[in-house]
Motif scaffolding. Sequence first.
Motif, PDB file in Angstrom:
ATOM      1  N   SER A 143      -7.887   5.354  -2.227  1.00 50.28           N
ATOM      2  CA  SER A 143      -8.831   4.890  -1.203  1.00 50.28           C
ATOM      3  C   SER A 143      -8.191   3.897  -0.234  1.00 50.28           C
ATOM      4  O   SER A 143      -8.752   2.865   0.064  1.00 50.28           O
ATOM      5  CB  SER A 143     -10.065   4.269  -1.865  1.00 50.28           C
ATOM      6  N   VAL A 144      -6.987   4.216   0.256  1.00 42.37           N
ATOM      7  CA  VAL A 144      -6.339   3.372   1.255  1.00 42.37           C
ATOM      8  C   VAL A 144      -6.187   4.152   2.556  1.00 42.37           C
ATOM      9  O   VAL A 144      -6.162   5.384   2.558  1.00 42.37           O
ATOM     10  CB  VAL A 144      -4.958   2.849   0.783  1.00 42.37           C
ATOM     11  N   GLU A 145      -6.090   3.426   3.638  1.00 43.71           N
ATOM     12  CA  GLU A 145      -5.924   4.032   4.959  1.00 43.71           C
ATOM     13  C   GLU A 145      -4.467   4.448   5.167  1.00 43.71           C
ATOM     14  O   GLU A 145      -3.566   3.848   4.582  1.00 43.71           O
ATOM     15  CB  GLU A 145      -6.322   3.025   6.046  1.00 43.71           C
ATOM     16  N   PRO A 146      -4.222   5.445   6.031  1.00 41.46           N
ATOM     17  CA  PRO A 146      -2.842   5.812   6.354  1.00 41.46           C
ATOM     18  C   PRO A 146      -2.076   4.607   6.893  1.00 41.46           C
ATOM     19  O   PRO A 146      -2.639   3.707   7.506  1.00 41.46           O
ATOM     20  CB  PRO A 146      -2.999   6.884   7.432  1.00 41.46           C
TER      21      PRO A 146
ATOM     22  N   ARG B 287       0.854  -1.189   0.000  1.00 41.24           N
ATOM     23  CA  ARG B 287       0.000   0.000   0.000  1.00 41.24           C
ATOM     24  C   ARG B 287       0.887   1.234   0.000  1.00 41.24           C
ATOM     25  O   ARG B 287       1.971   1.221   0.569  1.00 41.24           O
ATOM     26  CB  ARG B 287      -0.873   0.054   1.254  1.00 41.24           C
TER      27      ARG B 287
ATOM     28  N   GLN C 161       0.439   2.893   9.405  1.00 42.72           N
ATOM     29  CA  GLN C 161       0.851   3.078  10.793  1.00 42.72           C
ATOM     30  C   GLN C 161       2.123   2.294  11.074  1.00 42.72           C
ATOM     31  O   GLN C 161       2.370   1.240  10.477  1.00 42.72           O
ATOM     32  CB  GLN C 161      -0.253   2.593  11.741  1.00 42.72           C
TER      33      GLN C 161
ATOM     34  N   TYR D 155       0.504   5.510   0.719  1.00 40.08           N
ATOM     35  CA  TYR D 155      -0.358   6.576   1.202  1.00 40.08           C
ATOM     36  C   TYR D 155       0.493   7.815   1.418  1.00 40.08           C
ATOM     37  O   TYR D 155       1.353   7.841   2.308  1.00 40.08           O
ATOM     38  CB  TYR D 155      -1.052   6.170   2.510  1.00 40.08           C
TER      39      TYR D 155
ATOM     40  N   SER E 204      -7.309   0.322  -6.052  1.00 40.87           N
ATOM     41  CA  SER E 204      -7.703   1.159  -4.915  1.00 40.87           C
ATOM     42  C   SER E 204      -6.976   2.499  -4.862  1.00 40.87           C
ATOM     43  O   SER E 204      -6.704   3.019  -3.779  1.00 40.87           O
ATOM     44  CB  SER E 204      -7.495   0.402  -3.585  1.00 40.87           C
TER      45      SER E 204
END
Length: 147
Positions: free
Chosen positions: A122-125, A4, A127, A6, A119
């Motif tokens: 549309s991905v989350e941060p 991913r 961590q 971000y 996606s």
Amino acid sequence: MTGRLYQGDMYWSFDQQGQQMELYHIGNSTYTVAGGQCFRGTMQQGMDRDEVDPSRFSNRPEENPDVTPAGRDTIDGEAVLVYEISQSSSRRPVTYYILADSGYPRRIEAGSMQWDFHSWGSVEPIQKPEGNCQSMPGGGTMADGGS
């Protein structure tokens, strides 16, 4: 391999010699998780964020007038432009399937390898991994060691 991206941060998960590996690049910090342990730094070179960040492919074809699509196709109902780029190190070209509406890559094929992208936007941060991360043991590359 799965990953991913971000806002410049990256996460990659892959299997290496039967062991699950996770690499995190968050800001100026780099983490490697393997065998249930977390280390600051990387065990090897080769995951430079500038080289693997697919957003660098988002330049529209008109910004590269010498490269023209070899055709059009669809992948899972999404219209793509197909580019075949020859490489001096291989007889087979690298094939790029670029989303027609956004210019982002949808698929890249090279020899027996295939990367699928999805996606976009549309991905989350990403961590930091959970737990206490130790400094990389002796001999590890401490690129962007983090805290």
